[in-house]
Design an enzyme around this catalytic site. Structure first.
Site, PDB file in Angstrom:
ATOM      1  N   THR A  91       0.842  -1.182   0.000  1.00 48.67           N
ATOM      2  CA  THR A  91       0.000   0.000   0.000  1.00 48.67           C
ATOM      3  C   THR A  91       0.881   1.236   0.000  1.00 48.67           C
ATOM      4  OG1 THR A  91      -1.695   1.225   1.245  1.00 48.67           O
ATOM      5  CG2 THR A  91      -0.168  -0.124   2.536  1.00 48.67           C
TER       6      THR A  91
ATOM      7  N   GLU B 242      -4.517  -2.186   5.614  1.00 49.71           N
ATOM      8  CA  GLU B 242      -4.008  -2.801   6.832  1.00 49.71           C
ATOM      9  C   GLU B 242      -5.059  -3.594   7.609  1.00 49.71           C
ATOM     10  OE1 GLU B 242      -1.414   0.812   5.981  1.00 49.71           O
ATOM     11  OE2 GLU B 242      -3.504   0.217   5.739  1.00 49.71           O
TER      12      GLU B 242
ATOM     13  N   LYS C 274      -6.278  10.701  -2.432  1.00 50.83           N
ATOM     14  CA  LYS C 274      -6.876   9.479  -2.941  1.00 50.83           C
ATOM     15  C   LYS C 274      -7.631   9.799  -4.223  1.00 50.83           C
ATOM     16  CE  LYS C 274      -8.222   5.219  -0.807  1.00 50.83           C
ATOM     17  NZ  LYS C 274      -8.765   4.588   0.393  1.00 50.83           N
TER      18      LYS C 274
ATOM     19  N   TRP D 155      -3.859   5.795  -3.915  1.00 47.24           N
ATOM     20  CA  TRP D 155      -3.178   6.789  -3.105  1.00 47.24           C
ATOM     21  C   TRP D 155      -2.088   7.498  -3.910  1.00 47.24           C
ATOM     22  CZ3 TRP D 155      -5.236   8.139   1.336  1.00 47.24           C
ATOM     23  CH2 TRP D 155      -5.963   7.218   2.079  1.00 47.24           C
TER      24      TRP D 155
END
Length: 552
Positions: free
Chosen positions: A190, A337, A448, A453
């Site tokens: 990520t 996460e 975003k 991202w």
């Protein structure tokens, strides 16, 4: 001091482990002849899926010589092949790395090396990416070609062969090892506020429990979106992104018909929704907006389609447009996460009967309520919990059985993530007395855009490399199509002349070289004489956003 009573097990009692293989086993119990569909290319039943998973397991361990604990990567569109990898790779004791093909080439290289990929299954469309990285992939020994046509390809890469042809030569049965449930099953990366992606990882146990959580929240609760084994599932969130939100595991667990669209194309997506009678999907707002705005959409009947929106806030106008087409749309919340689902809109039939359309839309766009087994709270900077009064604002922190235990090979950021014993999301919110969450801001200034991202700090670093730029600050601004896009404030050096186009060309060189993705290039620049600062000299992005909003 008294202690809990623990009795020794009977010597021959079996201690069942929560393993991904147990999810796959359920698919043969009730509807083994239901189909997994890939575009307009292939259809297989669950009986065939189980055999193909066994063939892939044999291919991995015998032909490709993958050992337990090694990492095997997939670089593919959403497909039945990917679903087979979801199961076979963790079930043999290896770790599935889902490569995000939307990252820049340099970021993809970083994830391949950081995850220590030994084997990569690569779609033919993405071979040029790996060919450009050849000689720099440190541990990759073998690459398997994924081809929709079944044709071989010529490449300087060490190709082992084409996937389907390799599977044909493998037995369709396999004795899977009895693994510990805490063995790592999957990993992916990520991006956030730094240039380097962060590796998150999940165990067999976590993925099984997340599947149970989804099944309860969407299957047992009287909600606007309610699913069961008779639903037809199609993801419109890539399978490389947080296990497609865990839905492929859920759909397999319940024996749903599954539809995989491959490359996302509006016409193909709508065709599959109608032809296969898709009833449940999930996607980011950008994709739903694209479908809602499609010229053909008004001629279609979408009243049986349920869609969970996540990744970005669901705009009210989009919610109203979807509702107008008969689409049952709700909001989901989570992050990479968290495996990812933490909360869902809760809107039962009794509540809906007393709401106007506007009131219903207002509830559908909120962050929802925590699903079963999720302990979600608000915390201030001092580590103190805040009340659910609809007014107190704090960071969302969580505990749940399926949260990543840290970032792979990054102890410092892992400790920061789990400060005070709760996972910190970085999202700022309020929680109503009835438990409804409303996210108000982000703790860190990531942008975003279309569900992806973009690092504002990285953009600032690259913009500042232009010889005529003295100072810059990048913030997110609302965008009708992509929800957010980067806007850069720029202070030019004295006695220089610089334009928007100069800076766009400057930034495009970094996307061309793979330093950033093409969608990260800012198209909006504002030239100012001074950038607002805090009292300690830091760039005051909160003030910048407030001033931009007041101007609008």
């Amino acid at each position: 001091m008294a202690t809990p009573r623990i009795l020794p097990p009977t010597p021959e009692a079996h201690q069942s482990q929560l393993l991904i293989g147990s999810i796959l086993e359920q698919s043969l119990k009730y509807e083994p002849d239901r189909e997994i569909v890939y575009r307009d290319i292939s259809r297989i039943t669950y009986r065939e899926l189980n055999k193909r998973v066994a063939r892939l397991a044999n291919l991995l361990t015998n032909h490709l010589e993958v050992a337990q604990g090694q990492t095997v990567a997939f670089l593919d569109y959403d497909s039945h092949r990917y679903l087979e990898g979801y199961f076979a790779i963790p079930m043999v004791g290896a770790v599935l790395h889902m490569i995000n093909f939307r990252l820049s080439p340099e970021e993809i290289l970083y994830t391949i090396n950081h995850a220590e990929d030994a084997v990569i299954f690569c779609h033919q469309d993405f071979l040029p990416i790996l060919e450009a990285l050849q000689g720099r992939m440190e541990m990759v020994k073998k690459i398997v070609l994924l081809s929709d046509s079944g044709a071989e390809a010529t490449s300087p890469l060490p190709l082992e062969g084409e996937y389907e042809k390799l599977l044909l030569n493998q037995p369709d049965s396999y004795t899977f090892p009895d693994l510990p449930e805490d063995a790592i099953a999957t990993t992916f990366y990520t991006t956030g506020t730094t240039g380097l992606p962060k590796g998150v990882y999940f165990s067999h146990r976590q993925l099984v429990l997340h599947t149970f959580g989804l099944a309860t929240a969407l299957g047992a609760m009287d909600n606007a979106v309610k699913i069961g084994s008779n639903d037809v599932y199609m993801p419109i969130t890539p399978m490389f992104h947080v296990h497609a939100w865990g839905f492929p595991y859920l759909a397999t667990f319940l024996g749903m018909q599954q539809v995989y669209p491959g490359r996302y194309e509006p016409a193909m997506l709508l065709q599959l929704v109608l032809k296969e009678k898709v009833t449940i999907s999930h996607c980011v707002p950008t994709i739903l907006q694209m479908l809602v705005n499609s010229p053909q959409v008004k001629s279609f009947n979408l009243t049986n389609w349920k869609v969970v929106i996540g990744g970005s806030a669901l705009p009210r106008g989009l919610a109203m447009a979807a509702m107008g087409l008969g689409i049952e749309v709700i909001t989901g919340y989570g992050m990479s996460e968290t495996c990812p689902v933490l909360s869902l809109t809760y809107l039962n039939k009794k509540t809906m009967a007393h709401l106007t359309e506007d009131q219903e839309a207002d509830l559908r766009i909120k962050t929802g309520r925590p699903i079963q087994m999720v302990d979600l709270r608000l915390m201030n900077e001092e580590g103190q919990f805040l009340p659910n009064d609809g007014k107190s604002t704090g960071e969302i922190v969580v505990r749940a059985p399926w949260l990543t235990q840290g970032y792979y090979k990054d102890e410092e950021r892992s400790l920061e993530l789990w400060k005070h014993g709760y996972l910190h999301t970085g999202d700022i919110a309020t929680i109503d007395p009835d438990g409804v969450i409303t996210i108000t801001d982000r703790k860190k200034d990531v942008i975003k855009s279309g569900g992806e991202w973009i690092s504002s700090l990285l953009l600032e670093s690259l913009i500042s490399q232009h010889p005529d730029v003295q100072e810059t600050a990048v913030v997110a601004v609302p965008d009708q199509r992509w929800q957010e896009r980067p806007l850069a404030l720029v202070v030019a050096k004295p006695d220089t002349s610089i334009t928007d186009q100069d800076l766009i060309r400057h930034m495009e060189q970094f996307s061309d070289s793979g330093k950033i993705s093409h969608y990260a290039v800012p198209k909006q620049f504002r030239f100012v004489t001074e950038i607002p600062k805090t009292s300690v000299g830091k760039i005051d992005k909160k003030r910048i956003k407030k001033e931009l909003a007041s101007e609008d």
